[in-house]
Structure formats: C-alpha cells, structure tokens
Design an enzyme around this catalytic site. Structure first.
Site, PDB file in Angstrom:
ATOM      1  N   LEU A 106      -0.891 -14.032  11.216  1.00 36.30           N
ATOM      2  CA  LEU A 106      -1.188 -14.086   9.894  1.00 36.30           C
ATOM      3  C   LEU A 106      -1.985 -12.290   9.498  1.00 36.30           C
ATOM      4  O   LEU A 106      -2.012 -11.499  10.356  1.00 36.30           O
ATOM      5  CB  LEU A 106      -2.636 -14.756  10.389  1.00 36.30           C
ATOM      6  CG  LEU A 106      -2.307 -16.169  10.309  1.00 36.30           C
ATOM      7  CD1 LEU A 106      -3.612 -16.816  10.343  1.00 36.30           C
ATOM      8  CD2 LEU A 106      -1.194 -16.861   8.950  1.00 36.30           C
ATOM      9  N   ASP A 107      -2.076 -11.603   8.110  1.00 34.29           N
ATOM     10  CA  ASP A 107      -1.779 -10.670   8.303  1.00 34.29           C
ATOM     11  C   ASP A 107      -3.295 -10.522   8.785  1.00 34.29           C
ATOM     12  O   ASP A 107      -4.170 -11.595   8.408  1.00 34.29           O
ATOM     13  CB  ASP A 107      -2.336 -10.819   5.965  1.00 34.29           C
ATOM     14  CG  ASP A 107      -0.572 -10.881   5.677  1.00 34.29           C
ATOM     15  OD1 ASP A 107       0.106 -10.519   6.370  1.00 34.29           O
ATOM     16  OD2 ASP A 107      -0.505 -11.220   4.663  1.00 34.29           O
ATOM     17  N   LYS A 108      -3.613  -9.233   8.481  1.00 34.98           N
ATOM     18  CA  LYS A 108      -5.009  -8.727   9.291  1.00 34.98           C
ATOM     19  C   LYS A 108      -5.717  -9.339   7.572  1.00 34.98           C
ATOM     20  O   LYS A 108      -7.317  -9.903   8.043  1.00 34.98           O
ATOM     21  CB  LYS A 108      -5.341  -7.648   9.341  1.00 34.98           C
ATOM     22  CG  LYS A 108      -6.902  -6.793   9.292  1.00 34.98           C
ATOM     23  CD  LYS A 108      -6.940  -5.090   9.532  1.00 34.98           C
ATOM     24  CE  LYS A 108      -8.455  -4.778   9.583  1.00 34.98           C
ATOM     25  NZ  LYS A 108      -7.889  -3.171   8.988  1.00 34.98           N
TER      26      LYS A 108
END
Length: 248
Positions: A106-108
């Site tokens: 998952l993106d930051k």
C-alpha cells in the site's frame, strides 16, 4: 517443509532467542528432546513428532505466520527503509524471527488492510497477475464535479492510465456526495482486479478527479477487521486462512 531441521533453527522460530543464545541454553543443559538432554544445538529433529522443551517449557513450532494489519498512513510497505518506518516496525518483537514481509503493498499515504506473512508460496499465488484477486478500496475523491454514473461506466469499460495501460473492468459505487464546496467531494468504494502502481489514484486522474484519501477494505476473501485501529494487527483465523488458500 523438511521433516527434520536443526534444533537451534526450530527454537529460534519458537522465540527462544538467537542461534548463539540457544547454543548457550543447550550448554546449560536445559534443552531436552523427547525427555533427553540435548548435547548439540545442531541436532536434527522433527518438530512435528519430537517433543522439545526449554527449562520445562514446550517449544511449539510453526513454520508460517499470517497477520492482518490495519496499515496507518506514513508507514511504508517494505521490510526495511532508510528514511521511514516500515510495517515490520509495527510488529511485536516476538515475530522478529519469522522473516515477515508485506504481501503486496500500500502506498505510504494509504491505509487499511495489508497481509503480512513469511509464506512465499501463498504470497506468490495472491500477487500473481494471472490470479486477478479482487481488492476493494474506500476513497474520498475531489473534482470539478461529483463522481457519478459516467465514471462508473468508464471504470466498467476500463480506463486508459497515463502510461497508456488500459485497466481491467472495475466496479465503482458512490456512497456520498458533498456538492456545497468546490472542488466537489465524493465518497466511493472501488473494486479492482489488479494492482498496478498507484492504480486507484491514476484511474481517477484519468477521469479528471483526485483521490485525497484512500483505504483498502478487502483483499480476496479477507475483510479488514473493524476492531483493528490504525497500526493494530492480529493473526488470521483458521477460517480466514483456509479461504485465502482456497482462493475464495
């Protein structure tokens, strides 16, 4: 799994310390295999059959661990990073010897459901592009107009991303719209069957809108436990794990 493994490896996997610490436990004569004091930390034993104890405490061996994490924003989906905290930094030290890794990413700045495990075969099956594992996201989207039927129709057909890639059909559901402000804000759920880089954000970018909040709710048969606050995790139940392995 191999039938026999080194005693020190098994004890490391059950949380009794590092290889060197376990070697000292063996030297002290407090490690027993089937009621007999072990003399060699490299002794080959079968964790499924042999009874191993350390100072009278049973060593319960398990090869794989599966954790459901509610990933918070600001944490990266990696095993290590020189700048940011990783999802592994959120885990209790008792999981340190399992060589865990995030299954997918998952993106930051994205939060929500993330599976952590040390089962490479399961991870490969879940992440294989041929599997088309569905993933559902909740998002808050801003734009000059509300997310509507036109966007849903476009997503069902597949949209062209900024690099020319045409996405697989996706299911878009509008939950709520606030048209009193500019830009207009919509709350949506989107189910996609693939996992391209920044895909949800790029799909909305393709229809002239911007994702300002993103949270993953489901991955295959797994649904994020509503009892997990951001940063919390738990082991999968037997039912969840069975469904995951069967691909339901």
């Amino acid at each position: 799994m191999k039938k026999t493994q080194r005693l020190d490896k098994i004890l490391a996997h059950t949380g009794f310390g590092t290889r060197s610490e376990i070697k000292n436990l063996v030297k002290r004569g407090i490690v027993e295999v089937n009621g007999k004091i072990a003399k060699d930390s490299g002794l080959q034993v079968n964790p499924e059959i042999d009874r191993i104890t350390v100072d009278g405490e049973s060593a319960l061996f398990r090869e794989f661990v599966y954790l459901m994490l509610n990933k918070p924003q600001g944490v990266v989906s990696a095993t290590e990073d020189t700048r940011d905290r990783t999802v592994l930094d959120l885990l209790d030290e008792s999981y340190g010897h399992f060589d865990m890794f995030p299954v997918g990413r998952l993106d930051k700045d994205t939060e929500g459901l993330l599976l952590l495990s040390n089962d490479g075969k399961l991870a490969h099956n879940l992440l294989s592009p041929k599997k088309h594992v569905p993933k559902t996201y909740f998002a808050i989207v801003e734009g000059p107009e509300a997310v509507g039927d036109g966007d849903a129709a476009a997503f069902r057909q597949g949209v062209t991303l900024d690099d020319g890639y045409v996405t697989m059909p996706a299911e878009l559901k509008v939950l709520k719209t606030e048209e009193t402000n500019t830009p207009v804000r919509s709350e949506i759920e989107l189910t996609i069957m693939e996992g391209k880089f920044h895909q949800v954000k790029r799909m909305f970018q393709a229809v002239g809108k911007k994702v300002v909040f993103l949270k993953r709710l489901t991955m295959g048969p797994l649904t994020l436990d509503p009892g997990l606050t951001a940063g919390q995790y738990r082991e999968l139940t037997e039912t969840e794990l069975e469904a995951l392995k069967e691909g339901r």
